[in-house]
Design a protein around this motif. Structure first.
Motif, PDB file in Angstrom:
ATOM      1  N   TYR A 365       0.837  -1.374  -0.198  1.00 51.35           N
ATOM      2  CA  TYR A 365      -0.041   0.350  -0.192  1.00 51.35           C
ATOM      3  C   TYR A 365       0.998   1.112  -0.043  1.00 51.35           C
ATOM      4  O   TYR A 365       2.158   1.491   0.633  1.00 51.35           O
ATOM      5  N   ARG A 367       1.505   4.913   0.666  1.00 47.25           N
ATOM      6  CA  ARG A 367       0.891   5.891   2.427  1.00 47.25           C
ATOM      7  C   ARG A 367       1.364   7.180   1.695  1.00 47.25           C
ATOM      8  O   ARG A 367       0.248   7.846   2.542  1.00 47.25           O
ATOM      9  N   GLU A 386      -1.750  -1.051  -3.903  1.00 47.37           N
ATOM     10  CA  GLU A 386      -2.666   0.399  -4.252  1.00 47.37           C
ATOM     11  C   GLU A 386      -2.433   1.503  -2.998  1.00 47.37           C
ATOM     12  O   GLU A 386      -1.681   1.485  -2.221  1.00 47.37           O
ATOM     13  N   ASP A 388      -2.954   4.281  -0.958  1.00 49.66           N
ATOM     14  CA  ASP A 388      -3.276   4.344   0.591  1.00 49.66           C
ATOM     15  C   ASP A 388      -3.364   5.710   1.051  1.00 49.66           C
ATOM     16  O   ASP A 388      -2.971   5.201   1.889  1.00 49.66           O
ATOM     17  N   SER A 390      -2.632   8.988   3.128  1.00 50.13           N
ATOM     18  CA  SER A 390      -3.220   9.307   4.476  1.00 50.13           C
ATOM     19  C   SER A 390      -2.281  10.515   4.619  1.00 50.13           C
ATOM     20  O   SER A 390      -0.831  10.647   5.485  1.00 50.13           O
TER      21      SER A 390
END
Length: 406
Positions: A365, A367, A386, A388, A390
């Motif tokens: 992921y 980030r 993927e 993700d 944040s």
């Protein structure tokens, strides 16, 4: 770890040598000088051609044996190193687990689906991502051409290990296999049945690969018999009708000539390491990423970019903060793969477990930055990347290890 075998390279050798020798015979028969006087221009051309042959480069060639439904039933990576007179071959099981974004059906997660659904470019990309090597060229031979090659050379003698019986009327065209145990000469049709049979082996797809190795060892012996030489022109014609490649005729001739001249002292061949398993009700071959990295380093060292441990590369990786989580419930899994990342210079800031959930496949992921995540994924041979993102996260990349990494 490494086993030196004479295996599927033999069919490739047979194909390339047949085409090349056929081309050579054609050239010699058509381009015979009309005069016995010394032709200096021809000599200069020959010198130029020899220089080209001496300077041919090491390449990774993707070899695909396809069935009538355009499924890649046999997948090989062949690396010919003319400088060191060495050939390296890696066999990839057709059921190798390789999930692709947007393809979620169980059968679509097998690497041979990349060929049937995205053609040779799809399979090429899949192999490059799976192994982190560059594929330079490809060769595709379908089963009809394979059968005609076997028939042209008069069949191949093999020892069928057990009775092989299988019928699949739903296949297009229907598949019927009926072979009796024992040593026998297989014609083209029976040879296809032998190499396609896969349901009676204790070790599944790996057993089928071993049977293919046995057959192709026998094929090499047959091809190298003097009695085959008069059949070379017919083989060349057959191959030209059923073989597809992006290698030029001159490249094929150059490499075949170099192979004949050098007689490579080492032929190292191995199957992709891993083991069979299930995700849901579908069986897959799950790659052992750690052993695969070792094999790639050994067989394809000069071709691998992510294994470049230069000071610059290591320094860049230290700026990538990674947390790695065990989502498979296998003791020590996260620690083992964290060591791989640390050896590549990545800053592993957290090692832990996923609580309350088990993952079959591994995921990476992003980030903070997708390019950083792709670097980590490539180092661990993980295809699922993927986003993700944040703003409050304390790491750049999160890795969740699934059962495919056991």
């Amino acid at each position: 770890m490494k086993k030196t075998l004479k295996i599927i390279i033999f069919i490739v050798i047979g194909i390339i040598l047949s085409v090349s020798v056929g081309t050579y015979i054609f050239y010699k028969n058509i381009h015979v000088p009309a005069s016995h006087e010394k032709d200096t221009s021809a000599v200069n051309k020959n010198k130029s051609q020899n220089n080209k042959i001496e300077n041919i480069k090491r390449k990774n060639i993707l070899f695909v044996g396809s069935d009538e439904n355009n499924l890649s039933d046999t997948i090989l990576i062949i690396n010919y190193d003319p400088l060191n007179k060495k050939i390296n071959i890696l066999s990839i099981p057709r059921d190798t687990y390789y999930p692709r974004p947007g393809f979620n059906a169980p059968e679509e997660k097998k690497i041979n689906a990349a060929f049937s659904e995205e053609k040779i470019d799809g399979l090429k990309n899949a192999v490059e991502n799976l192994l982190n090597i560059k594929i330079d060229n490809y060769v595709i031979l379908n089963y009809e051409g394979f059968k005609k090659i076997i028939d042209t050379i008069g069949g191949v003698e093999v020892d069928v290990p057990f009775n092989m019986k299988y019928d699949d009327n739903s296949a297009n065209p229907p598949l019927h296999i009926d072979l009796k145990k024992g040593r026998q000469v297989l014609d083209g049709e029976k040879a296809i049945q032998f190499i396609r049979y896969r349901h009676g082996y204790v070790d599944g797809d790996l057993g089928r690969i071993k049977a293919q190795h046995q057959f192709l060892e026998a094929l090499l012996k047959k091809i190298l018999q003097p009695s085959i030489l008069p059949k070379v022109p017919s083989l060349a014609i057959t191959i030209s009708q059923y073989l597809k490649t992006d290698l030029s005729a001159s490249e094929i001739t150059q490499y075949a000539y170099q192979f004949i001249k050098d007689k490579p002292s080492t032929i190292d061949a191995i199957a992709l390491p891993g083991e069979g398993g299930y995700e849901g009700n579908t069986s897959y071959f799950f790659v052992d990423s750690i052993k695969t990295q070792e094999i790639v380093k050994e067989l394809f060292t000069d071709e691998v970019s992510s294994l470049n441990t230069s000071t610059t590369s290591l320094f860049e990786n230290t700026n990538i903060k990674v947390e790695i989580l065990n989502g498979a419930g296998i003791e020590g899994l996260a620690t083992k793969y964290a060591e791989i990342l640390k050896n590549e210079g990545f800053n592993v800031v957290k090692i832990g477990n996923v609580i309350g959930m088990t993952f079959n496949s591994s995921h990476v992921y992003a980030r903070t930055d997708e390019e950083k995540a792709k670097k980590v994924a490539k180092a661990l041979f993980i295809t699922n990347v993927e986003k993700d993102i944040s703003p409050d996260v304390k790491v750049d990349v999160t890795v969740i290890l699934g059962k495919d990494k056991k």
